[in-house]
Scaffold this motif. Structure first.
Motif, PDB file in Angstrom:
ATOM      1  N   GLY A   1      12.425  -1.758  -1.393  1.00  0.00           N
ATOM      2  CA  GLY A   1      13.508  -2.512  -0.752  1.00  0.00           C
ATOM      3  C   GLY A   1      14.401  -3.170  -1.786  1.00  0.00           C
ATOM      4  O   GLY A   1      14.024  -3.334  -2.948  1.00  0.00           O
ATOM      5  N   ASP A  33      14.833  -4.853   3.464  1.00  0.00           N
ATOM      6  CA  ASP A  33      13.589  -5.561   3.753  1.00  0.00           C
ATOM      7  C   ASP A  33      12.380  -4.714   3.414  1.00  0.00           C
ATOM      8  O   ASP A  33      12.417  -3.486   3.485  1.00  0.00           O
ATOM      9  N   TRP A  34      11.298  -5.401   3.092  1.00  0.00           N
ATOM     10  CA  TRP A  34      10.088  -4.660   2.738  1.00  0.00           C
ATOM     11  C   TRP A  34       9.594  -3.849   3.907  1.00  0.00           C
ATOM     12  O   TRP A  34       9.133  -2.732   3.749  1.00  0.00           O
ATOM     13  N   ASN A  35       9.687  -4.391   5.107  1.00  0.00           N
ATOM     14  CA  ASN A  35       9.118  -3.648   6.225  1.00  0.00           C
ATOM     15  C   ASN A  35      10.003  -2.482   6.647  1.00  0.00           C
ATOM     16  O   ASN A  35       9.538  -1.525   7.236  1.00  0.00           O
ATOM     17  N   GLN A  62       4.891   3.634  -1.018  1.00  0.00           N
ATOM     18  CA  GLN A  62       5.474   2.332  -1.288  1.00  0.00           C
ATOM     19  C   GLN A  62       4.422   1.483  -1.987  1.00  0.00           C
ATOM     20  O   GLN A  62       3.241   1.508  -1.607  1.00  0.00           O
ATOM     21  N   THR A  89       8.624  -0.016   4.345  1.00  0.00           N
ATOM     22  CA  THR A  89       7.370   0.456   4.909  1.00  0.00           C
ATOM     23  C   THR A  89       7.628   1.441   6.033  1.00  0.00           C
ATOM     24  O   THR A  89       6.950   2.460   6.177  1.00  0.00           O
ATOM     25  N   ALA A 146       1.550  -4.938   4.365  1.00  0.00           N
ATOM     26  CA  ALA A 146       2.208  -3.743   4.906  1.00  0.00           C
ATOM     27  C   ALA A 146       1.325  -3.092   5.962  1.00  0.00           C
ATOM     28  O   ALA A 146       1.811  -2.439   6.880  1.00  0.00           O
ATOM     29  N   SER A 206      12.075 -14.060   5.330  1.00  0.00           N
ATOM     30  CA  SER A 206      11.219 -14.263   4.165  1.00  0.00           C
ATOM     31  C   SER A 206      11.284 -15.671   3.598  1.00  0.00           C
ATOM     32  O   SER A 206      12.147 -16.463   3.953  1.00  0.00           O
ATOM     33  N   GLN A 242      10.508  -7.547  -4.337  1.00  0.00           N
ATOM     34  CA  GLN A 242       9.765  -6.305  -4.124  1.00  0.00           C
ATOM     35  C   GLN A 242       9.658  -5.519  -5.419  1.00  0.00           C
ATOM     36  O   GLN A 242       8.620  -4.946  -5.737  1.00  0.00           O
ATOM     37  N   MET A 267       3.244  -1.964  -2.192  1.00  0.00           N
ATOM     38  CA  MET A 267       3.476  -3.188  -1.416  1.00  0.00           C
ATOM     39  C   MET A 267       2.133  -3.834  -1.154  1.00  0.00           C
ATOM     40  O   MET A 267       1.089  -3.161  -1.145  1.00  0.00           O
TER      41      MET A 267
END
Ligand SMILES: Nc1ncnc2c1ncn2[C@@H]1O[C@H](COP(=O)(O)OP(=O)(O)OP(=O)(O)O)[C@@H](O)[C@H]1O
Ligand SMILES: Nc1ncnc2c1ncn2[C@@H]1O[C@H](COP(=O)(O)OP(=O)(O)OP(=O)(O)O)[C@@H](O)[C@H]1O
Ligand SMILES: [Mg+2]
Ligand SMILES: [Mg+2]
Lengths: 388, 363, 301, 314, 363
Positions: free
Chosen positions: A161, A222-224, A238, A227, A244, A40, A166, A240
């Motif tokens: 996350g 992590d955001w993913n 989520q 996801t 995403a 990131s 986030q 986001m």
């Protein structure tokens, strides 16, 4: 000419999108040297800034729209793209125009926006709701109402996350959805601390409190990964940004069937328009400078825009491209964009410093259940009061 | 300053920070002389030697070697060779390399190096060891190599800093003889630091006795032994120490006598008797071997009791109680006494010393 | 004395010239980088520099903001807890392991290698591995639960109150091996006769260690302390790799605050103020020690 | 030997070992192999060893599993089916952005960075230590004290000033610049080690060499260096570990085509493609740590000796 | 085994791995005896002492103290006190704490501890030092404290492992006297390890001379000095060493004589003359002080040349060349000779020793 391009697009969908940019640039007879730095923007940005200030600049580098590169431009470290922009008629084709505005300093254009990202999405796992035996919600309130059922089924209602951005991002989304566009602008654009401390925003904090409760148990960073919890049905939903979507695509999920997207949380269909832009640090080498111009033009080329944004899951910055291949969610986004239901994103309005403080606040708020919404709001108002 | 001197030290002072280690020291060492610096630990012997070698910078004063002012010269340019207590051999080099290191550094041509190494190793009889490393040598052999290292450099002055103290008694006495022989054959100037008085007495042409950075007496061994200039020197030299008796000078008949605890000792035989005045507070010093036990010399006799007996082979050391003093007496090893037995002592006053109680100088 | 004899005292600066020349890198590093960089940092901590350093003085504003920031306070608290505990535990564990290794044991080499190898790994790696082992979904907790103890809970990295202990576990794993080596080296330097004297006196082993051996190892403890302490102050990678400061801000540390505010928040002034505070803390601890150890006219060796 | 003791313990118990014409205790005191002391000593060591080994075990085991097996859960379970695919992937095909050549590229970059950095930093620090121990000059102790305090400065704090300095001398971004950075930050501890070591060598050796006419460099090269193997081993181990594992400087002071392995590792580990590929991550982790690990295994014994010689003397 | 012995060692063997350090050693030490273990470095003296103390396990054999088999006892239960060469004081404790640490651990009541510490410090005259730490003491004071630590424990047997070797010569001779006095007043059994023969000769009731883990001779000092059992003992004791001449026994007149390099020495005065047979290859040993120089004793005289002279204050050591041998002779310090001068020697055969060349035993 070889041109080194640094960015932090390393997740599955992102990497595929970058490949399109590289392909297009390579087709011009130049060569894209990829300088991806994973982890990131917070990992990558310091490195990019050090390189630029250290006198060893890359050919081009990604920044978010907004004020991240402001000082670098002011310090004269960035290349002026006005000529390229004029030649490409950027002023006419780029929408919304605020994107180009944030590239413009003292009337000169310093960056090439490549996409539009909007934060205001709630992604829901249809499978999760099916398992919990409730209908897929149509808006935030239904979602909150469905949370207990999800929890009973061993599903985390809302995946968030661990990284601060986030949480603060989710909060901003709630702010537009629940607090409304005007309040949002008063807080971030006018830095009106009174509003930030007021009852409207208190409602937002109430909602954030709900979100906090629902996010308990999403032990990911992590955001993913978050996801991915939605993709695999381990989490209900989520909040986001539209990036995403790239993950859903990579996982071969189909919008509407496997997952549902609710722009503006289904409450208030307004999206903010942030996104990524490329900056071009000044190069001594004339060859490189020429290649930079080529790259800048390439980035805004209609074909590139389509190919890139389809992979990335973001919206193109020009309205005049054919995006019929886009999926449901993207189309929803395009509609909203066309309607002009947009606001400027908060990181374009607030300095990175303020943004960071807000991130810290929400990182703490989401992790620390003993922090009351009132207390959090008070601190939020303080930050806004001191913001520049 | 003596311009014929081999080494000449002029008003040398040295401080470590606030601590003054050497104080206005003057010393002339003759060509070919064997000078021993003797003193107890920490008195500044090594410091002085290091100054001469150029390993320490003097705070004040000058040093001349062969008439040349070398005060600011590098050690290598002073024409000195130095031998250290801990041998200080270069552990990773063979004996041969150790010997030739200095010459190689000075870029002496190889044939010349070989010649000098051959000569030194012949003198010291270390030819068979040339290919070994220091770790493979015994202590005595190491010390010999260390001497050899000074030898090959063909220097005017040899400096030794307690070269034998790390060796055991037997080796020490062997190497002592060798060093003496070396000096007899080379006739170099040698300055030798030690705190072992036997080494000093046996090796030295002259001994400089030091205390707290000041030379107390500079004389040949016999003079030092028999006519110590002050109480310190008297007590320092001789093992066991000289017996000291605190007392006073009194008139006795037509001569003069020493009295302590009510017992009189006639000083008629004392060599400096003319300088003695009655009434003066003095210290009488008599060496253990200058007291006779039950020998009926016909002279003055004193009663004493045997307190402890220390047989040491060739000699026998008696510790006696005599009129409130404890006294040590050295007699032949074959003569034995029981603890507690009463004996008669007679003192050889011709070899005694009388010191002024205040100035501590010999009278 | 003739004039000629007095001559020849060389110019002072040229004495030991080679040594001075050879020390130039050190002098430059010490003066330009460490001292110069520090002064530079301190000066700019009084400005409102953002992305780029600018001499725009704002007094102690940055410091006021720093100490008002909850995250900084948490960082300092964390550093204190982490620092004290990691000092205590690494010294205690390191010493105990060394004491055990000193018992003329078999397989000494094997054990030593086992204890030391984590030191060869970076904090990034350490953080990752322990993040994984402590992950409640498939780490220790999951394993114990799958063995039947379903109420078992061991979840430090996701529990704000104890997350710093989770970091500590990893830090100790990585660092105690070196401490053990230092201690072992120190123990090997202790005079055999002391042990014998204690045995003849009938002093039990543990009392000998406690009252005789440990006090004798003062220099070793000091060296170890310097090494551990300098690592503690700088702790950053481990936290980033293991928790990113989370959950929330409960495992934040000062070095991370500095880094985040300098580069992410693009508020150099704030970052410099934070680093100045760190330096001040270090200086308060270090300078008296350095003076005692290296100044004060101590003798050579 | 051990058998012998055990035998006596079994035979003897309370009645001491018998030898003809001898009564009462005789010979060595019987010490059973399973004594309370041994249980405590070896027991504790064993438990500690398990604690230290578990992460390694987990890393290795995981790196040999396929993803389906990892999803099954237990991280401690040995792989049911050993696969080297994660290793291959980590080494050769894992992607960061557009580059899909895994760690392999980073490995050589790391070598190129580590070798000169280790050599230069040790060379500088050893000369510093030597000068501080044997050729003191006015102020040398002061510089040393500043240096030691410098060991406590967080690297992050110094990045900015160093970026500026390197920019001013025009070596920012080059290998030279990175080598200098590593030398600077390795200097405090290494100088301390070398200084303490050289102080512990007999001073007379140094004096003898001076009398022999050797100068600053000759004494250093011909006398001191050959005697300094243990401390060089320690310094080398510390530096190889530190530089090889460095991420911050590697990423800030190089450019993408010269990123060291740790940056590549970070990229692989943090480039999440949907699910985290733990097996690949672990393989990458082990691969990255391999060089310092090998250095430790090979020279661990010298390490303790060197530490004893250099570090623990004040 | 002697049941009255204070310490009794029976068939003691000790191996370190494959290296055998002590070999079937037997030794009885009487109650109140002062026994010195003397031998060169590495001969196993410390090993033996450590066995007695219980700090090392014997490989075979038994150890009795006061008639009790202590082979398997812990050191603290053996009733021994031990004093080490390096003092081994606990550096961070005051002298008082050093003395009392063992007692406190053994939970001796405080008044008793105070009494014993007071007594020990009085005996050793270290009362003024009780509050100091070891670092603030001189070498001699430290050694006294180390002795005190054994003293407070009220033990039957004192073990000393080279307690004086770290001190300088002067202190060494002082403390030697003190230890002797201590023994005379305490009358404990003391076992004392040293490699310094002066210490051994002066302190011991009996000396056990060791070589490679075997006791060569166990006798009182006079016997050891005058009638060494074998060549090793003869050469080991005495400084400078006994002069050895390789030769043969021959008939001479009605008596027997020793011949070497064509020179005859009459052995008529030798104490074991009856045991000598002509034709045997032998070594003649004469101590340096048993040779007279130019004294005209009326007996047999030999010509010699002075090679080196080593004046040592009270004595003068001459190194002489005589019929192919080098010989050392000790004479009075006042008598001096020039190097190269010719002298006449007469040998005191009554105090000489003749050794079989093969078995090396004294005849
Ligand atoms: N580098 C130094 N710094 C400060 N003081 C020193 C230094 N070197 C020596 N001294 C002091 O100078 C005095 C004289 O030391 P020196 O080494 O000359 O004594 P010495 O007579 O050689 O003793 P020894 O017989 O123990 O070798 C001592 O008191 C010592 O403590
Ligand atoms: N722990 C050990 N392991 C192996 N060999 C040993 C050990 N301790 C001593 N030795 C060997 O045993 C022999 C006797 O050693 P010891 O210490 O008893 O000698 P020593 O007579 O006391 O000598 P010194 O006068 O040097 O103290 C020596 O050869 C020594 O190398
Ligand atoms: Mg000295
Ligand atoms: Mg011994």
């Amino acid at each position: 000419t070889d041109l080194e391009v640094t960015h932090w697009w390393t997740s599955g969908g992102e990497a595929a999108a970058v490949a399109e940019l590289a392909k297009a640039f390579d087709a011009t007879g130049n060569h894209w040297v990829d300088g991806a730095i994973a982890g990131s923007g917070s990992t990558a940005r310091p490195i990019m800034i050090s390189r630029i200030t250290g006198g060893d600049p890359m050919g081009a580098t990604q920044f978010n729209h907004g004020r991240q590169a402001e000082e670098l431009v002011q310090a004269g470290l960035m290349k002026d793209l006005t000529d390229v922009a004029t030649a490409g008629k950027w002023k006419d084709i780029i929408r919304p125009s605020t994107l180009l505005d944030s590239c413009t300093i003292d009337g000169k254009i310093y960056c090439a926006p490549v996409n539009i990202h909007s934060w205001q999405w709630l992604w829901l796992s249809n499978a999760a709701f099916q398992k919990a035996g409730v209908a897929v919600p149509k808006n935030w309130d239904e979602f909150v109402a469905a949370a207990p059922a999800l929890e009973k089924a061993g599903i985390v209602p809302l995946a968030v996350g661990g990284q601060g951005w986030q949480a603060s991002g989710a909060f901003n989304v709630l702010m537009i959805a629940i607090g409304g566009k005007d309040n949002y602008l008063k807080v971030f654009k006018d830095k009106d601390a009174a509003v930030a401390a007021g009852p409207e925003i208190a409602k937002v904090f109430k909602a954030a409190d709900d979100a906090r409760r629902m996010s308990k148990g999403s032990n990911v960073q992590d955001w993913n990964q978050a996801t991915n919890l939605v993709i695999t049905g381990k989490a209900g939903g989520q909040i986001m940004g539209d990036w995403a979507q790239g993950e859903f695509q990579v996982a071969k999920q189909v919008a509407g069937k496997d997952y549902t997207c609710l722009p503006g949380l289904g409450v208030n269909e307004i999206i903010s328009t942030s996104g990524d832009a490329f900056y071009f640090p000044l190069q001594k080498d004339a060859e490189k400078a020429k290649a930079q111009d080529v790259l800048a033009a390439t980035l805004l080329d209609p074909k590139t825009q389509v190919a890139f944004n389809l992979k990335k899951g973001s919206l193109p910055v020009r309205a005049d491209v054919d995006i019929s291949a886009a999926n449901d969610c993207m189309k929803k986004g395009l509609e909203i964009l066309a309607k002009g239901n947009i606001v400027t994103s908060s990181d374009q309005l607030a300095s990175p410093d303020t943004t960071k403080q807000i991130e810290d606040l929400f990182a703490e708020f989401f992790a620390n259940t003993t922090m009351t919404p009132d207390a959090a709001q008070k601190r939020f108002a303080d930050i806004i009061a001191a913001a520049d | 300053m003596n311009m014929n001197a081999s080494v000449s030290i002029k008003d040398l002072s040295l401080n470590f920070g606030a601590v003054s280690v050497l104080k206005d020291l003057n010393l002339d060492i003759n060509d070919g002389e064997f000078l021993v610096l003797l003193g107890s630990s920490g008195c500044g012997k090594s410091t002085l030697l290091n100054c001469i070698a150029g390993l320490l910078d003097a705070s004040e004063g000058q040093i001349f070697i062969k008439g040349k002012n070398v005060t600011w010269e590098e050690p290598k340019d002073r024409g000195i060779g130095m031998v250290f207590q801990s041998y200080a051999l270069y552990p990773q080099m063979t004996v041969e390399k150790n010997l030739s290191f200095g010459l190689r550094v000075a870029k002496v041509p190889q044939p010349e190096i070989d010649k000098r190494v051959a000569r030194a190793s012949e003198i010291l009889q270390i030819q068979p060891l040339l290919k070994r490393k220091p770790a493979e040598l015994s202590g005595g052999q190491r010390q010999r190599v260390a001497i050899g290292r000074a030898l090959v450099r063909d220097v005017d002055v040899f400096l030794f800093d307690e070269p034998l103290s790390n060796l055991d008694a037997k080796l020490r006495s062997e190497l002592r003889v060798e060093i003496k022989r070396l000096h007899q054959s080379l006739k170099n100037t040698m300055i030798y630091v030690t705190h072992d008085q036997i080494e000093a007495l046996t090796l030295a042409d002259r001994i400089a006795i030091m205390k707290s950075g000041i030379i107390q007496q500079l004389d040949d061994p016999t003079t030092i032994y028999n006519r110590p200039r002050n109480l310190f020197v008297a007590g320092f030299i001789g093992s066991p120490s000289m017996n000291f008796l605190q007392g006073e000078l009194v008139k006795s008949g037509d001569g003069i006598a020493f009295t302590a605890n009510g017992v009189n000792f006639s000083l008629a035989a004392y060599d400096g008797v003319s300088k003695l005045q009655p009434g003066r507070k003095v210290v009488l010093g008599v060496r253990p071997e200058h007291i006779k036990v039950n020998e009926n010399t016909g002279g003055e006799e004193h009663d004493a009791t045997v307190d402890i007996e220390e047989p040491m082979g060739a000699d026998n050391l008696l510790w006696l109680k005599h009129a409130g003093h404890t006294m040590s007496v050295r007699i032949n090893g074959a003569r034995r006494f029981n603890v507690g037995s009463k004996v008669k002592l007679s003192f050889d006053m011709a070899l005694a010393s009388v010191f002024d109680a205040e100035s501590e100088l010999r009278l | 004395m003739t004039g000629q004899a007095k001559a020849g005292r060389p110019f002072k600066l040229f004495r030991n010239l080679n040594s001075k020349i050879a020390s130039i890198p050190m002098i430059l590093t010490a003066m330009v980088i460490f001292l110069g960089g520090t002064i530079w940092t301190v000066v700019y901590s009084f400005t409102n520099s953002k992305l780029l350093p600018r001499l725009n003085f704002v007094g102690i504003e940055q410091y006021q903001r720093l100490w008002a920031a909850p995250r900084w306070v948490v960082s300092i608290e964390n550093l204190a807890i982490y620092g004290i505990l990691s000092l205590i535990f690494s010294l205690v564990i390191g010493f105990m392991l060394a004491a055990l290794m000193d018992q003329k044991i078999r397989f000494e080499n094997t054990f030593r290698t086992i204890f030391l190898y984590p030191f060869a790994l970076s904090f990034i790696v350490t953080g990752l591995v322990w993040q994984w082992i402590l992950n409640p979904e498939f780490g220790v907790q999951a394993v114990v639960r799958s063995l039947g103890w379903t109420s078992f809970s061991f979840d430090p990295l996701y529990t704000s109150e104890i997350v710093i202990y989770g970091v500590l576990i990893a830090a100790l794993w990585q660092g105690t091996g070196l401490v053990m080596c230092l201690m072992l080296a120190g123990l090997r330097g202790i005079d055999e006769d002391i042990w014998k004297a204690a045995r003849v006196d009938g002093i039990p082993m543990w009392r000998t260690y406690l009252f005789v051996i440990i006090p004798m190892m003062r220099p070793v403890f000091i060296t170890t302390l310097v090494i551990i302490a300098s690592g503690i102050v700088k702790v950053y990678d481990l936290v980033v790799a293991q928790t990113s400061g989370g959950p929330g801000i409960s495992s934040e540390v000062p070095a991370k605050y500095v880094y985040d505010y300098m580069f992410q928040a693009q508020n150099l002034g704030q970052g410099f103020a934070a680093s100045t505070m760190m330096l001040v803390t270090v200086a308060i601890i270090i300078i008296p020690w350095a003076y005692l150890e290296f100044g004060g006219g101590r003798k050579r060796g | 030997m051990a058998d012998n003791i055990a035998l006596k313990a079994v035979n003897g118990g309370d009645t001491p070992f018998e030898k003809k014409s001898v009564s009462g205790p005789s010979g060595p005191k019987p010490r059973p192999v399973v004594s309370a002391r041994n249980i405590i000593v070896y027991g504790t060591l064993f438990v500690a060893a398990v604690y230290y080994l578990i992460p390694l075990y987990v890393m290795v085991v995981t790196s040999l599993k396929g993803m389906p097996e990892i999803r099954l859960g237990n991280i401690f379970a040995p792989p049911m089916e050993i696969t080297f695919e994660p290793w291959v992937k980590a080494w050769a095909t894992a992607c960061t952005g557009l580059n899909c050549d895994g760690l392999s590229r980073g490995f050589w970059n790391s070598v190129r960075i580590t070798v000169p950095s280790v050599i230069v930093s040790i060379a500088i620090a050893s000369v510093n230590g030597y000068a501080l121990a044997n050729w003191r000059f006015k102020g040398s102790e002061f510089f040393f004290a500043v240096l030691i305090i410098g060991a406590f400065i967080p690297y992050q704090v110094m990045i900015y000033p160093i970026v500026i300095i390197l920019r001013e001398i025009g070596i920012y971004g080059s290998l030279t610049g990175l080598v200098i950075v590593h030398s600077i930050f390795g200097m405090p501890i290494l100088t301390l080690l070398f200084r303490n070591y050289f102080v512990s060598l007999p001073e007379e050796l140094f004096k003898a060499a001076r009398v022999d006419g050797a100068g600053f460099w000759q004494i250093f090269l011909k006398i001191m260096l050959p005697m300094s193997l243990p401390i060089f081993v320690v310094a080398m181990i510390l530096q190889v570990t530190g530089i090889w594992n460095d991420f911050l400087f590697g990423v800030v002071f190089t450019r993408p085509d010269t990123y060291p392995m740790t940056v590549q590792l970070n990229n692989i580990v943090n480039s999440v493609q949907g699910v985290k590929e733990y097996n690949v991550n672990m393989a990458a982790t082990i691969l990255t740590g391999l060089v310092p690990l090998v250095v430790y295994f090979v020279s661990g014994r010298l390490f303790v000796r060197g530490i004893a010689a250099g570090a623990v003397k004040g």
